[in-house]
Design an enzyme around this catalytic site. Sequence first.
Site, PDB file in Angstrom:
ATOM      1  N   ASP A  26       0.862  -1.169   0.000  1.00 47.01           N
ATOM      2  CA  ASP A  26       0.000   0.000   0.000  1.00 47.01           C
ATOM      3  C   ASP A  26       0.909   1.234   0.000  1.00 47.01           C
ATOM      4  OD1 ASP A  26      -2.482   1.479   0.354  1.00 47.01           O
ATOM      5  OD2 ASP A  26      -1.759   1.854   2.401  1.00 47.01           O
ATOM      6  N   ASP A  28      -0.118   5.142   0.742  1.00 47.91           N
ATOM      7  CA  ASP A  28      -0.322   6.133   1.798  1.00 47.91           C
ATOM      8  C   ASP A  28      -0.244   5.494   3.173  1.00 47.91           C
ATOM      9  OD1 ASP A  28      -0.771   8.958   1.354  1.00 47.91           O
ATOM     10  OD2 ASP A  28      -2.295   8.303  -0.082  1.00 47.91           O
TER      11      ASP A  28
HETATM   12 MG   LIG Z   1      -2.739   3.247   3.460  1.00 47.46          MG
END
Ligand SMILES: [Mg+2]
Length: 342
Positions: A26, A28
């Site tokens: 992932d 962010d």
């Molecule tokens: Mg995230």
Amino acid sequence: MSQTVRTRPEGSARPLSEGYDTALLDLDGVVYAGGSAIAHAVESLGAARAGGMHLAYVTNNALRTPDAVAAHLTELGIPAEASDVITSAQAVARLIGEQVPAGARVLVVGGEGLRVALRERGLVPVESADDDPVAVVQGYGGPELPWGRFAEACYAIARGLPWFASNTDLTIPGARGIAPGNGAAVEVVRIATGAEPEVAGKPLPPMHRETILRTGAERPLVVGDRLDTDIEGAFNGEVDSLLVLTGVTDGAQLLAAPSHQRPTYVDADLRGLLTGQPDVAAAGDGFRCGGWTATAGKDRLELEGDGEALDGLRALCAAAWTAAGEGSCELDGAKALARLGL
Ligand SMILES: [Mg+2]
């Protein structure tokens, strides 16, 4: 992997970067936050890659194209190609392509990432309900998306067209605070039409399938900071996961995680890719990890010992998850977490 109820984090004698062929990262809260790299991300990813681990970046954000995301990563010191980036726009475009004829027109309520992904699947993005679309797709369009685009979606859906959404993340965290995400925009159309979209993004299977198809991963490790997208998506895809604490999840949320949101491993940050993971062992009526022993009391979680804070958290996870079974642990862990500084 089975879908049995996970009651403790697993140990690993080998570094995770050697035990898995591909990290599905992932972005962010894992690799970057607010445009800057997260501490230890650049060096850790560089070392994992040098050791032979394939790195792929998996984002629910449908606004930016894989090219733009790869350029951003490279600028941060994490060399990446567009083909290393998988977006929910790509996942929803594949989903639509499987349900409409080749060359069909699709009404886009969203940004460039969505248009590029549709064209890649041989579909034609259009802007109006009167442009003869056969489907509607909605993805994050950024702050400049005009309100009139929601109206176009509503007109088309009212004519009976199928409605797709790249993802339903309600919020987008930014430098100035929390902004409405695509999930909030989807709610606008849902309220106005009473219709339900078909959704592609994490934690749903279309996104995981897209990721596996594009990376060819055979033994992937999902790495994320959110329980209800990254970790639940890994659970749904029946692959292992590493939760890092550099993003939105804190110790209390991890202890309260229901079985489908419990990660395989927990670590502070991406340095966790380069190390083994300690075993969490039953000890008396509790669980021991490193120098810590955690037990489930009547109303709260108890912690004894000392050592690395992360080991204490792993022991607490075992006590909390075992006490909770499939559900969410309701024992108070605040005092134990405070002792760990978490
Ligand atoms: Mg995230």
